[in-house]
Motif scaffolding. Sequence first.
Motif, PDB file in Angstrom:
ATOM      1  N   HIS A  15       3.323  -4.782   3.692  1.00  0.00           N
ATOM      2  CA  HIS A  15       2.618  -3.530   3.398  1.00  0.00           C
ATOM      3  C   HIS A  15       1.139  -3.842   3.145  1.00  0.00           C
ATOM      4  O   HIS A  15       0.565  -3.443   2.136  1.00  0.00           O
ATOM      5  CB  HIS A  15       3.237  -2.841   2.179  1.00  0.00           C
ATOM      6  CG  HIS A  15       4.691  -2.570   2.333  1.00  0.00           C
ATOM      7  ND1 HIS A  15       5.661  -3.477   1.986  1.00  0.00           N
ATOM      8  CD2 HIS A  15       5.336  -1.496   2.845  1.00  0.00           C
ATOM      9  CE1 HIS A  15       6.850  -2.966   2.251  1.00  0.00           C
ATOM     10  NE2 HIS A  15       6.692  -1.766   2.778  1.00  0.00           N
ATOM     11  N   ASP A  17      -1.664  -2.851   4.097  1.00  0.00           N
ATOM     12  CA  ASP A  17      -2.690  -1.813   3.931  1.00  0.00           C
ATOM     13  C   ASP A  17      -2.432  -0.930   2.709  1.00  0.00           C
ATOM     14  O   ASP A  17      -3.091   0.088   2.529  1.00  0.00           O
ATOM     15  CB  ASP A  17      -2.778  -0.954   5.193  1.00  0.00           C
ATOM     16  CG  ASP A  17      -1.464  -0.262   5.521  1.00  0.00           C
ATOM     17  OD1 ASP A  17      -0.403  -0.753   5.076  1.00  0.00           O
ATOM     18  OD2 ASP A  17      -1.486   0.761   6.218  1.00  0.00           O
ATOM     19  N   GLN A  18      -1.480  -1.319   1.854  1.00  0.00           N
ATOM     20  CA  GLN A  18      -1.135  -0.512   0.689  1.00  0.00           C
ATOM     21  C   GLN A  18      -1.278  -1.325  -0.594  1.00  0.00           C
ATOM     22  O   GLN A  18      -1.279  -2.558  -0.562  1.00  0.00           O
ATOM     23  CB  GLN A  18       0.299   0.000   0.807  1.00  0.00           C
ATOM     24  CG  GLN A  18       0.495   0.919   1.998  1.00  0.00           C
ATOM     25  CD  GLN A  18       1.935   1.327   2.174  1.00  0.00           C
ATOM     26  OE1 GLN A  18       2.840   0.518   2.029  1.00  0.00           O
ATOM     27  NE2 GLN A  18       2.151   2.603   2.476  1.00  0.00           N
ATOM     28  N   SER A  70      -8.253  -7.658   2.177  1.00  0.00           N
ATOM     29  CA  SER A  70      -8.394  -7.787   3.627  1.00  0.00           C
ATOM     30  C   SER A  70      -9.691  -7.229   4.184  1.00  0.00           C
ATOM     31  O   SER A  70     -10.010  -7.458   5.327  1.00  0.00           O
ATOM     32  CB  SER A  70      -7.223  -7.085   4.317  1.00  0.00           C
ATOM     33  OG  SER A  70      -7.224  -5.717   3.978  1.00  0.00           O
ATOM     34  N   ASN A  71     -10.446  -6.526   3.379  1.00  0.00           N
ATOM     35  CA  ASN A  71     -11.596  -5.817   3.942  1.00  0.00           C
ATOM     36  C   ASN A  71     -12.941  -6.450   3.581  1.00  0.00           C
ATOM     37  O   ASN A  71     -13.922  -5.757   3.474  1.00  0.00           O
ATOM     38  CB  ASN A  71     -11.564  -4.351   3.499  1.00  0.00           C
ATOM     39  CG  ASN A  71     -11.555  -4.218   1.988  1.00  0.00           C
ATOM     40  OD1 ASN A  71     -11.386  -5.195   1.283  1.00  0.00           O
ATOM     41  ND2 ASN A  71     -11.729  -3.010   1.489  1.00  0.00           N
TER      42      ASN A  71
END
Length: 163
Positions: A15, A17-18, A70-71
């Motif tokens: 998951h 992106d959460q 991640s960003n």
Amino acid sequence: MGSEGDEILEFLGQHADQQFCSACLAFEFKLSFEGVDIALAAAGHQVALRESRAQCAICGRRALVTGLESNHDRSPAERVLLFLLDHRGRVFCHVCIARRLELNIGTVQKAVWGLRASSEVRIDDTACSGCGRSQFVLGGVLPQDVRKAIVTVLLTVANVLRR
């Protein structure tokens, strides 16, 4: 890292992106809140984890949530170093650095471990500029020419006061 940490890391990877609150992670993995904190700190040594106030993907409450970092174009170590250099003259504990950069404490500890030998970072046992607690703190080192200028000014002031 223990099996709980591995399971949480696998879950976060699935998951990516959460982000999830500790209560939901504790329920999902049948852990105590302390168990979740320990597992997340250990996981933060393995991969970069982000912690921030946001909405949990499971319960929808606004809380302190954790997910994969991640960003960012920079590694956690680079982000910690840039933060310290941007705040030269001030010192911060691991917890305050983690809060300011929205990183998991284990991720910050790993980043700091790699920066210990850097000539751009100093480690001291004094009050944190962020929280005021007396503990081990890190700060960005002033460039040599700035340090010389400060010493010159201090010596000049001392000479003036002696007169």
